[in-house]
Design a protein around this motif. Structure first.
Motif, PDB file in Angstrom:
ATOM      1  N   TYR A   1       0.852  -1.184   0.000  1.00  0.00           N
ATOM      2  CA  TYR A   1       0.000   0.000   0.000  1.00  0.00           C
ATOM      3  C   TYR A   1       0.888   1.233   0.000  1.00  0.00           C
ATOM      4  CZ  TYR A   1      -3.456   3.452   1.442  1.00  0.00           C
ATOM      5  OH  TYR A   1      -4.273   4.547   1.494  1.00  0.00           O
ATOM      6  N   LEU A   2       0.691   2.116  -0.987  1.00  0.00           N
ATOM      7  CA  LEU A   2       1.513   3.313  -1.112  1.00  0.00           C
ATOM      8  C   LEU A   2       0.861   4.554  -0.515  1.00  0.00           C
ATOM      9  CD1 LEU A   2       2.781   2.766  -4.767  1.00  0.00           C
ATOM     10  CD2 LEU A   2       3.940   2.190  -2.612  1.00  0.00           C
ATOM     11  N   GLY A   3      -0.454   4.515  -0.331  1.00  0.00           N
ATOM     12  CA  GLY A   3      -1.134   5.639   0.275  1.00  0.00           C
ATOM     13  C   GLY A   3      -2.291   6.155  -0.570  1.00  0.00           C
ATOM     14  N   PHE A   4      -2.987   7.117   0.002  1.00  0.00           N
ATOM     15  CA  PHE A   4      -4.116   7.762  -0.661  1.00  0.00           C
ATOM     16  C   PHE A   4      -3.614   9.007  -1.361  1.00  0.00           C
ATOM     17  CE2 PHE A   4      -7.763  10.588  -0.942  1.00  0.00           C
ATOM     18  CZ  PHE A   4      -8.747   9.721  -1.411  1.00  0.00           C
ATOM     19  N   PHE A   5      -3.892   9.125  -2.660  1.00  0.00           N
ATOM     20  CA  PHE A   5      -3.453  10.285  -3.432  1.00  0.00           C
ATOM     21  C   PHE A   5      -4.391  10.467  -4.612  1.00  0.00           C
ATOM     22  CE2 PHE A   5      -0.889  12.039  -6.964  1.00  0.00           C
ATOM     23  CZ  PHE A   5      -0.586  13.266  -6.407  1.00  0.00           C
ATOM     24  N   ASN A   6      -4.741  11.704  -4.903  1.00  0.00           N
ATOM     25  CA  ASN A   6      -5.531  12.022  -6.087  1.00  0.00           C
ATOM     26  C   ASN A   6      -6.852  11.237  -6.143  1.00  0.00           C
ATOM     27  OD1 ASN A   6      -5.322  13.950  -8.035  1.00  0.00           O
ATOM     28  ND2 ASN A   6      -4.308  12.649  -9.529  1.00  0.00           N
ATOM     29  N   GLY A   7      -7.482  11.118  -4.991  1.00  0.00           N
ATOM     30  CA  GLY A   7      -8.808  10.503  -4.944  1.00  0.00           C
ATOM     31  C   GLY A   7      -8.866   8.994  -4.918  1.00  0.00           C
ATOM     32  N   GLY A   8      -7.737   8.337  -4.651  1.00  0.00           N
ATOM     33  CA  GLY A   8      -7.778   6.878  -4.604  1.00  0.00           C
ATOM     34  C   GLY A   8      -6.610   6.288  -3.835  1.00  0.00           C
ATOM     35  N   ASP A   9      -6.707   5.003  -3.576  1.00  0.00           N
ATOM     36  CA  ASP A   9      -5.651   4.261  -2.890  1.00  0.00           C
ATOM     37  C   ASP A   9      -4.708   3.654  -3.921  1.00  0.00           C
ATOM     38  OD1 ASP A   9      -6.447   4.486  -0.098  1.00  0.00           O
ATOM     39  OD2 ASP A   9      -8.196   3.310  -0.683  1.00  0.00           O
TER      40      ASP A   9
ATOM     41  N   VAL B   1      -0.976   0.598  -9.258  1.00  0.00           N
ATOM     42  CA  VAL B   1      -2.383   0.762  -9.625  1.00  0.00           C
ATOM     43  C   VAL B   1      -3.091   1.638  -8.598  1.00  0.00           C
ATOM     44  CG1 VAL B   1      -2.513  -1.429 -10.867  1.00  0.00           C
ATOM     45  CG2 VAL B   1      -3.141  -1.362  -8.461  1.00  0.00           C
ATOM     46  N   LYS B   2      -4.049   2.365  -9.096  1.00  0.00           N
ATOM     47  CA  LYS B   2      -4.907   3.193  -8.251  1.00  0.00           C
ATOM     48  C   LYS B   2      -6.253   2.492  -8.164  1.00  0.00           C
ATOM     49  CE  LYS B   2      -7.109   7.756  -8.194  1.00  0.00           C
ATOM     50  NZ  LYS B   2      -7.286   8.967  -9.016  1.00  0.00           N
ATOM     51  N   LEU B   3      -6.702   2.259  -6.954  1.00  0.00           N
ATOM     52  CA  LEU B   3      -7.953   1.547  -6.724  1.00  0.00           C
ATOM     53  C   LEU B   3      -8.978   2.502  -6.142  1.00  0.00           C
ATOM     54  CD1 LEU B   3      -8.825  -1.446  -6.997  1.00  0.00           C
ATOM     55  CD2 LEU B   3      -8.317  -1.718  -4.584  1.00  0.00           C
ATOM     56  N   ASN B   4     -10.154   2.512  -6.753  1.00  0.00           N
ATOM     57  CA  ASN B   4     -11.278   3.323  -6.280  1.00  0.00           C
ATOM     58  C   ASN B   4     -12.491   2.430  -6.116  1.00  0.00           C
ATOM     59  OD1 ASN B   4      -9.739   5.407  -8.270  1.00  0.00           O
ATOM     60  ND2 ASN B   4     -10.628   6.465  -6.540  1.00  0.00           N
ATOM     61  N   GLU B   5     -13.417   2.876  -5.299  1.00  0.00           N
ATOM     62  CA  GLU B   5     -14.693   2.187  -5.184  1.00  0.00           C
ATOM     63  C   GLU B   5     -15.699   2.881  -6.093  1.00  0.00           C
ATOM     64  OE1 GLU B   5     -17.940   0.783  -1.844  1.00  0.00           O
ATOM     65  OE2 GLU B   5     -15.951   1.421  -1.200  1.00  0.00           O
ATOM     66  N   HIS B   6     -16.346   2.104  -6.962  1.00  0.00           N
ATOM     67  CA  HIS B   6     -17.352   2.611  -7.895  1.00  0.00           C
ATOM     68  C   HIS B   6     -18.619   1.783  -7.738  1.00  0.00           C
ATOM     69  CE1 HIS B   6     -14.790   5.282 -10.321  1.00  0.00           C
ATOM     70  NE2 HIS B   6     -13.840   4.430 -10.025  1.00  0.00           N
ATOM     71  N   ASN B   7     -19.688   2.425  -7.278  1.00  0.00           N
ATOM     72  CA  ASN B   7     -20.981   1.750  -7.116  1.00  0.00           C
ATOM     73  C   ASN B   7     -20.872   0.454  -6.301  1.00  0.00           C
ATOM     74  OD1 ASN B   7     -22.237   3.756  -8.705  1.00  0.00           O
ATOM     75  ND2 ASN B   7     -21.704   2.655 -10.566  1.00  0.00           N
ATOM     76  N   GLY B   8     -20.101   0.506  -5.228  1.00  0.00           N
ATOM     77  CA  GLY B   8     -19.972  -0.644  -4.345  1.00  0.00           C
ATOM     78  C   GLY B   8     -18.964  -1.684  -4.781  1.00  0.00           C
ATOM     79  N   PHE B   9     -18.249  -1.449  -5.896  1.00  0.00           N
ATOM     80  CA  PHE B   9     -17.252  -2.384  -6.393  1.00  0.00           C
ATOM     81  C   PHE B   9     -15.908  -1.681  -6.504  1.00  0.00           C
ATOM     82  CE2 PHE B   9     -21.283  -3.818  -8.171  1.00  0.00           C
ATOM     83  CZ  PHE B   9     -21.289  -5.150  -7.789  1.00  0.00           C
ATOM     84  N   PHE B  10     -14.828  -2.408  -6.245  1.00  0.00           N
ATOM     85  CA  PHE B  10     -13.495  -1.856  -6.447  1.00  0.00           C
ATOM     86  C   PHE B  10     -13.145  -1.922  -7.923  1.00  0.00           C
ATOM     87  CE2 PHE B  10     -13.008  -3.189  -1.958  1.00  0.00           C
ATOM     88  CZ  PHE B  10     -12.684  -1.952  -1.434  1.00  0.00           C
ATOM     89  N   LYS B  11     -12.480  -0.862  -8.405  1.00  0.00           N
ATOM     90  CA  LYS B  11     -12.044  -0.779  -9.800  1.00  0.00           C
ATOM     91  C   LYS B  11     -10.653  -0.152  -9.850  1.00  0.00           C
ATOM     92  CE  LYS B  11     -16.133  -1.597 -11.924  1.00  0.00           C
ATOM     93  NZ  LYS B  11     -16.431  -2.410 -13.057  1.00  0.00           N
ATOM     94  N   ILE B  12      -9.821  -0.644 -10.744  1.00  0.00           N
ATOM     95  CA  ILE B  12      -8.527  -0.024 -11.003  1.00  0.00           C
ATOM     96  C   ILE B  12      -8.776   1.149 -11.948  1.00  0.00           C
ATOM     97  CG2 ILE B  12      -6.256  -0.338 -12.050  1.00  0.00           C
ATOM     98  CD1 ILE B  12      -6.438  -3.303 -11.166  1.00  0.00           C
ATOM     99  N   SER B  13      -8.390   2.349 -11.497  1.00  0.00           N
ATOM    100  CA  SER B  13      -8.666   3.549 -12.293  1.00  0.00           C
ATOM    101  C   SER B  13      -7.411   4.195 -12.874  1.00  0.00           C
ATOM    102  CB  SER B  13      -9.446   4.575 -11.461  1.00  0.00           C
ATOM    103  OG  SER B  13      -8.676   4.990 -10.354  1.00  0.00           O
ATOM    104  N   ASN B  14      -6.236   3.712 -12.462  1.00  0.00           N
ATOM    105  CA  ASN B  14      -4.998   4.196 -13.047  1.00  0.00           C
ATOM    106  C   ASN B  14      -3.993   3.061 -13.007  1.00  0.00           C
ATOM    107  OD1 ASN B  14      -2.828   5.785 -14.011  1.00  0.00           O
ATOM    108  ND2 ASN B  14      -3.648   7.590 -12.968  1.00  0.00           N
ATOM    109  N   PHE B  15      -3.068   3.064 -13.957  1.00  0.00           N
ATOM    110  CA  PHE B  15      -2.209   1.912 -14.151  1.00  0.00           C
ATOM    111  C   PHE B  15      -0.841   2.363 -14.659  1.00  0.00           C
ATOM    112  CE2 PHE B  15      -0.606  -1.680 -16.553  1.00  0.00           C
ATOM    113  CZ  PHE B  15      -0.967  -2.759 -15.768  1.00  0.00           C
TER     114      PHE B  15
END
Length: 130
Positions: free
Chosen positions: A79-87, A110-124
């Motif tokens: 875990y690298l931390g929370f940045f720019n709206g995601g983990d 990877v940046k992980l965000n929660e979208h509609n109750g599901f985790f999604k990778i939003s940056n790579f």
């Protein structure tokens, strides 16, 4: 994180946001340079404002090479931390083309965000393919 262990190697595009998945497809095409794939100018104009293109050289999101890895494992999840709206997480992946072949190492950020109750990778980002 258990989510990564269950999801990363599923091959399912649902683990990515739609933008991130489209970026990965374009980056893969650009990196491999198939005839008719995306050209550099289009790749730059389409994704430069959303993703770090300096770290977009990968053949597959969670593999390298052209063989379709049969052996895959997450060696480390940091875990690298929370940045720019995601983990943000650093994934170290081991794998290879043969059964029990873990001779290749990949590092993905990877940046992980929660979208509609599901985790999604939003940056790579691809940091290393060996």
């Amino acid at each position: 994180m258990e989510w990564f262990k269950k999801s990363v190697f599923s091959g399912n595009q649902d683990i990515f946001t739609s933008d991130c998945y489209a970026f990965i497809l374009d980056a893969t095409d650009y990196y491999w340079g198939y005839p008719g794939s995306i050209e550099e100018a289009e790749f730059q104009s389409k994704w430069k404002s959303k993703f770090d293109l300096n770290h977009a050289s990968f053949g597959h999101a969670f593999q390298n090479g052209n063989c379709g890895w049969t052996s895959l494992k997450l060696k480390n999840i940091e875990y690298l931390g929370f940045f720019n709206g995601g983990d943000w997480y650093k994934l170290t992946i081991k794998g290879g083309c043969g059964e029990n072949d873990y001779s290749n190492t990949l590092v993905r950020i990877v940046k992980l965000n929660e979208h509609n109750g599901f985790f999604k990778i939003s940056n790579f980002l691809s940091l290393q393919d060996e």
